[in-house]
Enzyme design. Structure first.
Site, PDB file in Angstrom:
ATOM      1  N   HIS A   1       0.816  -1.218   0.000  1.00  0.00           N
ATOM      2  CA  HIS A   1       0.000   0.000   0.000  1.00  0.00           C
ATOM      3  C   HIS A   1       0.849   1.267   0.000  1.00  0.00           C
ATOM      4  O   HIS A   1       0.419   2.310  -0.511  1.00  0.00           O
ATOM      5  CB  HIS A   1      -0.934   0.018   1.215  1.00  0.00           C
ATOM      6  CG  HIS A   1      -1.985  -1.045   1.177  1.00  0.00           C
ATOM      7  ND1 HIS A   1      -2.737  -1.390   2.271  1.00  0.00           N
ATOM      8  CD2 HIS A   1      -2.412  -1.856   0.170  1.00  0.00           C
ATOM      9  CE1 HIS A   1      -3.582  -2.348   1.954  1.00  0.00           C
ATOM     10  NE2 HIS A   1      -3.400  -2.652   0.682  1.00  0.00           N
TER      11      HIS A   1
ATOM     12  N   HIS B   1      -1.380  -8.047   4.619  1.00  0.00           N
ATOM     13  CA  HIS B   1       0.022  -7.642   4.432  1.00  0.00           C
ATOM     14  C   HIS B   1       0.154  -6.311   3.689  1.00  0.00           C
ATOM     15  O   HIS B   1       1.106  -6.105   2.927  1.00  0.00           O
ATOM     16  CB  HIS B   1       0.804  -8.746   3.701  1.00  0.00           C
ATOM     17  CG  HIS B   1       0.626 -10.097   4.318  1.00  0.00           C
ATOM     18  ND1 HIS B   1       1.178 -10.437   5.534  1.00  0.00           N
ATOM     19  CD2 HIS B   1      -0.083 -11.188   3.906  1.00  0.00           C
ATOM     20  CE1 HIS B   1       0.829 -11.679   5.840  1.00  0.00           C
ATOM     21  NE2 HIS B   1       0.058 -12.150   4.871  1.00  0.00           N
ATOM     22  N   CYS B   2      -0.803  -5.406   3.925  1.00  0.00           N
ATOM     23  CA  CYS B   2      -0.809  -4.108   3.231  1.00  0.00           C
ATOM     24  C   CYS B   2      -0.712  -4.304   1.720  1.00  0.00           C
ATOM     25  O   CYS B   2      -0.011  -3.567   1.023  1.00  0.00           O
ATOM     26  CB  CYS B   2       0.318  -3.205   3.737  1.00  0.00           C
ATOM     27  SG  CYS B   2       0.121  -2.689   5.448  1.00  0.00           S
ATOM     28  N   ALA B   3      -1.419  -5.310   1.228  1.00  0.00           N
ATOM     29  CA  ALA B   3      -1.423  -5.609  -0.208  1.00  0.00           C
ATOM     30  C   ALA B   3      -2.812  -6.115  -0.601  1.00  0.00           C
ATOM     31  O   ALA B   3      -2.959  -7.208  -1.152  1.00  0.00           O
ATOM     32  CB  ALA B   3      -0.346  -6.634  -0.545  1.00  0.00           C
TER      33      ALA B   3
END
Length: 407
Positions: A124, A363-365
């Site tokens: 992100h 996972h900020c994805a």
């Protein structure tokens, strides 16, 4: 000479800990790596015996602290083979570095109607700043998709590039899949089309040597805490002519040459124009110690050890029933998986009971999760101190969870 794993583990004090009555198996280094004694001691030594405010101090401690900080800047430049220490900007971390480029370079040189390219596998931190720029300035964000095997569909890059492409922002190693992207070739393609290139090195910096001049990237960013250094310190590398052409993002002390209420502001040269306010000098000292540690251990030796360990882990995980692996056959540093239909949070919670620390979630994805049609994944990650015995414990833990919960 074999890799000195026992000596390496002895360098990291937290690895001797117990969690829930079990020896700690720390498999979450992709989120944040543990710190060796040398890093902890260097930061403590600085605060005990060397601390003073840097820049323009007339007294000895200030001058020495400033010299020590600039020596670390030189060390960082050498570590990534930058042409000059003046191409190294100290920031809080990868996220701030990307935001700095988006707000300084992006808002100055990317105009309404222009476009930039990111990829479907980005963290992100390498998505949101560009989306914010697009919303504010009428810029188009184009996305390079994933191929079926978890690599980037690089054949689509020439299709996305055109005369109005101003920037390509891509991770060198995916923080979820461990994909090592062919960034050197991608950089060459983008630059041939007239675009500048930012490489997110948050995951690659701890696993392999980095040579920014060989890559010919325009920007390269990473965080200290991923490479065994302190939190709250990171690096933006930028080619000097680009940095010098970029306006400051934040204003304050240390980033100016002259301030006048009558005639206005004259900014300092780069990199100091991007370092407003009091820097994290203790963190900078710790970062320097972390780079010394990795250099002494040998980046090629680290790469060989971790590659062998990854192969061992992937083979061992085939013994776990109903395990789904995500990503390419050849991966670096991280292994993403799910166990049957069980939520990653539940799997991670059980492993924590066994003293095994992994990361769970998106996972900020989130775009990557959407690509695979799952809300979350488990992720185990490797580091210089990870052992085969810890991999065996992970496998045994997953087998135990499968026996308890079924598919």
């Amino acid at each position: 000479m074999s890799y000195p794993i026992e000596r390496v583990r002895a360098d990291f004090p937290l690895l001797a800990s117990e969690v829930n009555g079990q020896p700690l198996a720390y498999l979450d280094s992709a989120a944040s790596a543990q710190k060796p004694h040398s890093v902890i001691d260097r930061e403590a030594e600085f605060y005990r015996h060397e601390y003073a405010a840097v820049h323009r101090g007339i007294h000895t401690l200030s001058a020495q602290a400033t010299s020590a900080m600039e020596a670390v800047r030189e060390k960082v430049a050498s570590f990534i083979n930058a042409a000059s220490a003046e191409e190294i900007v100290f920031v809080r971390g990868t996220t701030e570095a990307i935001n700095l480029v988006a707000n300084s370079y992006g808002r100055t040189f990317i105009q309404p109607g222009d476009n930039l390219i990111i990829t479907e596998m980005e963290h992100h931190a390498n998505i949101v700043p560009w989306q914010m720029l697009a919303e504010a300035h009428g810029v188009e964000v184009r996305v390079l998709p994933l191929a079926e095997d978890g690599s980037l569909d690089v054949a689509q890059l020439p299709v996305l590039l055109d005369e109005r492409t101003r920037l390509l922002a891509v991770t060198q190693i995916s923080n979820v899949l461990g994909t090592l992207n062919p960034v050197k070739a991608m950089i060459a393609q983008a630059k041939a089309a007239g675009a500048v290139v930012l490489i997110d090195g948050a995951q690659s910096i701890m696993h392999q040597p980095v040579d920014v001049q060989d890559l010919d990237c325009d920007f390269f960013v990473f965080s200290g805490h991923k490479i065994y250094g302190p939190s709250g310190i990171g690096v933006l590398y930028g080619k000097r002519d680009l940095l010098q052409a970029m306006p400051p993002w934040e204003g304050g002390g240390a980033m100016i040459r002259q301030v006048s209420l009558r005639t206005g502001i004259t900014y300092a040269d780069s990199p100091w124009r991007f370092e407003a306010g009091s820097p994290n000098t203790g963190g900078i000292m710790g970062l320097g110690a972390a780079l010394d540690y990795v250099t002494a251990l040998g980046r090629e030796d680290i790469q060989r050890y971790e590659s062998s360990l990854m192969q061992y882990a992937l083979e061992a995980l085939t013994q776990v029933p109903d395990l789904t692996l995500y990503g390419p056959a050849e991966r670096h540093g991280v292994i993403a998986f799910n166990l049957g239909q069980h939520h990653a949070y539940d799997v991670g919670s059980f492993l924590d009971r066994y003293g095994i620390a992994i990361r769970t979630g998106h996972h900020c994805a989130m775009p990557l999760m959407e690509h695979y049609g799952v809300p979350s994944m488990c992720r185990a990650s490797l580091a210089v101190y990870t052992t085969r015995e810890e991999i065996d414990r992970l496998v045994a833990g997953l087998q135990r969870i499968h026996r308890l919960l079924g598919s």
